[in-house]
Design a protein around this motif. Structure first.
Motif, PDB file in Angstrom:
ATOM      1  N   TYR A 265       0.619  -1.298  -0.052  1.00 40.54           N
ATOM      2  CA  TYR A 265       0.091  -0.137   0.075  1.00 40.54           C
ATOM      3  C   TYR A 265       0.841   1.115   0.027  1.00 40.54           C
ATOM      4  O   TYR A 265       0.578   2.286  -0.834  1.00 40.54           O
ATOM      5  N   THR A 277      -5.340   0.353  -3.731  1.00 36.77           N
ATOM      6  CA  THR A 277      -6.221   1.026  -2.192  1.00 36.77           C
ATOM      7  C   THR A 277      -7.208   0.008  -2.077  1.00 36.77           C
ATOM      8  O   THR A 277      -7.489  -1.041  -2.667  1.00 36.77           O
ATOM      9  N   SER A 278      -7.709  -0.064  -0.878  1.00 36.69           N
ATOM     10  CA  SER A 278      -8.754  -1.016  -0.374  1.00 36.69           C
ATOM     11  C   SER A 278     -10.140  -0.569  -0.879  1.00 36.69           C
ATOM     12  O   SER A 278     -10.786  -1.649  -1.203  1.00 36.69           O
ATOM     13  N   ASN A 279     -10.381   0.371  -1.540  1.00 38.08           N
ATOM     14  CA  ASN A 279     -11.959   0.449  -2.113  1.00 38.08           C
ATOM     15  C   ASN A 279     -13.134   0.220  -1.170  1.00 38.08           C
ATOM     16  O   ASN A 279     -14.118  -0.075  -1.614  1.00 38.08           O
ATOM     17  N   ILE A 280     -12.679   0.604  -0.117  1.00 33.66           N
ATOM     18  CA  ILE A 280     -13.609   0.195   1.356  1.00 33.66           C
ATOM     19  C   ILE A 280     -14.352   1.582   1.524  1.00 33.66           C
ATOM     20  O   ILE A 280     -15.483   1.263   2.544  1.00 33.66           O
ATOM     21  N   SER A 281     -14.041   2.553   0.895  1.00 40.47           N
ATOM     22  CA  SER A 281     -14.802   3.874   1.551  1.00 40.47           C
ATOM     23  C   SER A 281     -16.321   3.616   1.031  1.00 40.47           C
ATOM     24  O   SER A 281     -17.017   4.154   1.998  1.00 40.47           O
ATOM     25  N   LEU A 284     -17.711   2.373   4.406  1.00 36.86           N
ATOM     26  CA  LEU A 284     -17.571   2.839   5.606  1.00 36.86           C
ATOM     27  C   LEU A 284     -18.599   3.767   5.658  1.00 36.86           C
ATOM     28  O   LEU A 284     -19.102   4.263   6.321  1.00 36.86           O
ATOM     29  N   TRP A 317      -1.840   2.312   5.853  1.00 40.58           N
ATOM     30  CA  TRP A 317      -3.203   2.513   5.458  1.00 40.58           C
ATOM     31  C   TRP A 317      -3.944   2.620   6.862  1.00 40.58           C
ATOM     32  O   TRP A 317      -4.907   3.233   6.881  1.00 40.58           O
ATOM     33  N   GLU A 320      -4.353   6.112   7.305  1.00 43.10           N
ATOM     34  CA  GLU A 320      -5.230   6.837   6.148  1.00 43.10           C
ATOM     35  C   GLU A 320      -6.797   6.635   6.763  1.00 43.10           C
ATOM     36  O   GLU A 320      -7.519   7.369   6.831  1.00 43.10           O
ATOM     37  N   VAL A 321      -6.884   5.615   7.368  1.00 41.36           N
ATOM     38  CA  VAL A 321      -8.248   5.262   8.090  1.00 41.36           C
ATOM     39  C   VAL A 321      -8.468   6.380   9.156  1.00 41.36           C
ATOM     40  O   VAL A 321      -9.555   6.823   9.400  1.00 41.36           O
ATOM     41  N   TYR A 384     -16.666   6.884  -8.343  1.00 38.74           N
ATOM     42  CA  TYR A 384     -15.601   6.819  -7.505  1.00 38.74           C
ATOM     43  C   TYR A 384     -14.388   7.484  -8.094  1.00 38.74           C
ATOM     44  O   TYR A 384     -14.429   7.507  -9.331  1.00 38.74           O
ATOM     45  N   ASN A 387      -7.848   8.785  -4.844  1.00 40.33           N
ATOM     46  CA  ASN A 387      -7.361   9.828  -3.603  1.00 40.33           C
ATOM     47  C   ASN A 387      -6.487  10.818  -4.283  1.00 40.33           C
ATOM     48  O   ASN A 387      -6.948  12.064  -4.247  1.00 40.33           O
ATOM     49  N   ARG A 390      -8.488  12.924  -6.476  1.00 38.06           N
ATOM     50  CA  ARG A 390      -9.236  13.884  -6.047  1.00 38.06           C
ATOM     51  C   ARG A 390      -8.686  15.224  -5.601  1.00 38.06           C
ATOM     52  O   ARG A 390      -9.195  16.374  -5.724  1.00 38.06           O
ATOM     53  N   ASP A 418     -19.069   7.029  -2.165  1.00 35.76           N
ATOM     54  CA  ASP A 418     -18.561   7.054  -0.971  1.00 35.76           C
ATOM     55  C   ASP A 418     -18.838   8.456  -0.254  1.00 35.76           C
ATOM     56  O   ASP A 418     -18.091   8.883   0.557  1.00 35.76           O
ATOM     57  N   ASP A 420     -19.076  11.520   1.829  1.00 33.44           N
ATOM     58  CA  ASP A 420     -19.149  11.539   3.197  1.00 33.44           C
ATOM     59  C   ASP A 420     -18.797  12.919   3.626  1.00 33.44           C
ATOM     60  O   ASP A 420     -17.912  13.457   3.174  1.00 33.44           O
ATOM     61  N   ASN A 424     -15.252  14.732   2.720  1.00 29.53           N
ATOM     62  CA  ASN A 424     -15.478  15.288   1.405  1.00 29.53           C
ATOM     63  C   ASN A 424     -14.912  16.990   1.679  1.00 29.53           C
ATOM     64  O   ASN A 424     -14.327  17.498   1.083  1.00 29.53           O
TER      65      ASN A 424
END
Ligand code: FAD
Length: 518
Positions: A265, A277-281, A284, A317, A320-321, A384, A387, A390, A418, A420, A424
């Protein structure tokens, strides 16, 4: 008092009365953006209380189309939430817990409707996890009071952050406004309170079998998307294939990432053409997984049990979370940052340019800057954006185009799966140089340098900007400046809408003027 402080004060004021509230005939968990059964704090509390009292547990989700409007939720995100509700309903029903779903026209009717339902079910206790946006905190305060006045209780608890907002204070006793010292304190706090990473048990099977009179609560219809938030048939097919929903998918995604990619990562997270990346956003944001679970699972994969030790990929990682927690802590202390106000007040004075053609070109990915255009087209096609991109497109909008960053922030919320609010607005504040960031406003990304550095072979650009497919690795970052203008023009690729060096100077002057004006 700030909204969170007001809520805590009210919880204190009513705590004695709430402790005396009798069990009632059922316990109620109110789902909001915590659409999962496992590791859900309020749901576990409700379940344990139901067990203790020997009464059934009922779950409720109230949809208000106005709620989707208030947070400018993208249609792709509305669809994801509605699909997730179906999975949640099935999972709960296997536990013999009904998920009652109802649409409420107006947002402000929601508390009353909740209370009516509690009366109907003979329930005295309501449980929910906290959401930290101003309106939500005010609403929860009202519900605590109204229920307490009726001799009932509302327990609303911290769950969405690993460390609850307000827990971490700088040396001067204030909320940190800078990430790095805040992060050190976040890590130390978790090391001293490892129970913060503990799993909240999944709800036990409904402790008392659901009464015959409540059976009708099972199998409620999932509402359709409200007007203006619907997808076309083609989008539905595309997005459903891209974004499987529900907490099982979330956990699968997290495990796969931790098994296969978290180790690299740190090296690969900034390369948008690489799935690093995890693409978990998305999960979450919908609450189909908790940040706590993310950190715990990553830590379990590490040789070191210290969050700031062991494998670099895992350390990075987790950090980042942590950004997600950070922006929530900031929002609770300075709610204005999520209400269209810059954290640094002087930047309310920047004289933005109102150029609708430029905004349209940015939205459509037609600015003539290939890395910016690739990123915007990724967003428009998938809901999506990587990051790194973005940051690039946000800097480009607010600095190169000198457009009001709030227009970009809004466009993101209208299109991200995602989306948020705290992350954001935090990301936009950072990129536009108006947020909680010690970097001065004169850090301006050069889109060409970003493109060469993070997409050196042009793979990301080729994927999203087919007009430039045939260009060499050198030409592709700047077709008109590197001798490929004819090819680009022939394929309909636009010339740059602004010239970066001149645009940079214009932005510096406008930001400087804002900081020096009265
Ligand atoms: P990973 O790199 O795998 O990171 C894991 C998780 O850490 C993410 O899912 C996210 O929850 C959290 N995270 C990572 N970076 C950040 C960050 N900079 N800020 C806050 N949390 C972070 N993230 C959102 O979830 N929703 C948004 O609406 C959003 N808007 C953004 C707008 C801008 C202008 C910027 C610069 C960033 C924004 N981010 C937002 C943060 C970040 O871009 C995404 O979280 C990330 O790209 C999601 O991909 P991932 O899950 O693969 O992330």
């Amino acid at each position: 008092l700030r909204p969170m402080e007001e809520l805590v004060r009210m919880q204190r004021e009513y705590s004695e009365a709430i402790n005396k509230v009798p069990d009632g005939d059922a316990m109620v968990h109110w789902f909001k953006s915590d659409l999962r059964c496992s590791d859900n704090k309020a749901l576990s509390l409700a379940s344990a209380r139901a067990q203790e009292a020997g009464v059934p547990l009922i779950a409720v989700y109230l949809v208000s189309p106005q709620d989707f409007e208030a947070h400018i939720t993208a249609p792709i995100r509305v669809d994801f939430i509605l699909r997730t509700l179906k999975v949640l309903q099935d999972d709960l029903s296997k536990l013999d817990i009904p998920l009652y779903i109802e649409t409420v026209d107006k947002r402000k009717q929601l508390p009353n409707r909740l209370m009516e339902l509690m009366d109907e079910w003979g329930a005295n206790h309501l449980f929910a996890n906290l959401e930290y946006e101003v309106d939500e905190l005010r609403r929860e305060r009202g519900i605590i009071k109204s229920l307490a006045d009726k001799g009932k209780s509302f327990q609303v608890v911290h769950d969405t952050c690993v460390v609850a907002p307000g827990e971490l204070k700088s040396g001067s006793g204030n909320q940190y406004a800078v990430y790095t010292p805040w992060y050190r304190s976040w890590v130390a706090h978790i090391h001293n309170n490892l129970d913060l990473l503990e799993l909240f048990d999944s709800p036990a099977k409904n402790p008392a079998k659901t009464r015959a009179t409540l059976k009708h609560l099972f199998g409620c219809d999932i509402p359709s998307a409200p007007k203006g938030k619907t997808l076309t048939a083609e989008e539905t097919k595309r997005f459903h294939a891209m974004w499987p929903c529900g907490e099982h998918e979330a956990r699968k995604r997290l495990d796969k990432f931790c098994d296969e990619r978290i180790g690299e990562y740190d090296d690969k997270r900034n390369i948008p053409s690489h799935a690093g990346t995890s693409n978990i956003s998305v999960h979450l944001a919908a609450g189909t997984i908790s940040a706590r679970t993310c950190v715990r699972v990553a830590r379990d994969r590490n040789k070191s049990k210290k969050l700031d030790g062991g494998l670099q990929g895992i350390q990075t990682w987790v950090s980042e979370v942590a950004w997600r927690d950070f922006y929530r802590h900031v929002m609770v202390r300075w709610p204005q940052v999520c209400m269209n106000k810059p954290f640094k007040p002087e930047f309310a004075n920047v004289e933005w340019v109102y150029n609708e053609d430029h905004f349209k070109a940015w939205c459509e990915g037609k600015t003539g800057y290939p890395i910016v255009d690739a990123a915007m087209r990724q967003l428009n096609h998938t809901g999506y954006m990587h990051n790194r991109c973005r940051m690039v497109v946000a800097s480009f909008l607010s600095k190169d185009l000198l457009l009001d960053w709030r227009k970009g922030e809004r466009y993101f919320m209208e299109n991200l799966i995602d989306g948020d609010v705290p992350s954001n607005s935090g990301g936009w504040g950072w990129s536009a140089g108006v947020g909680v960031d010690p970097q001065p406003y004169f850090r301006i990304f050069n889109p060409l340098r970003q493109s060469e550095r993070f997409d050196p072979d042009g793979d990301y650009i080729r994927k999203w900007v087919p007009e430039l497919k045939g260009l060499t690795n050198k030409e592709i970052h700047e077709p008109y400046g590197r001798g490929a203008g004819d090819k680009a023009k022939k394929n309909g690729y636009p010339k740059p809408v602004v010239e970066h060096a001149a645009a940079r100077n214009r932005a510096l002057a406008a930001y400087k003027a804002a900081t020096t004006s009265d």
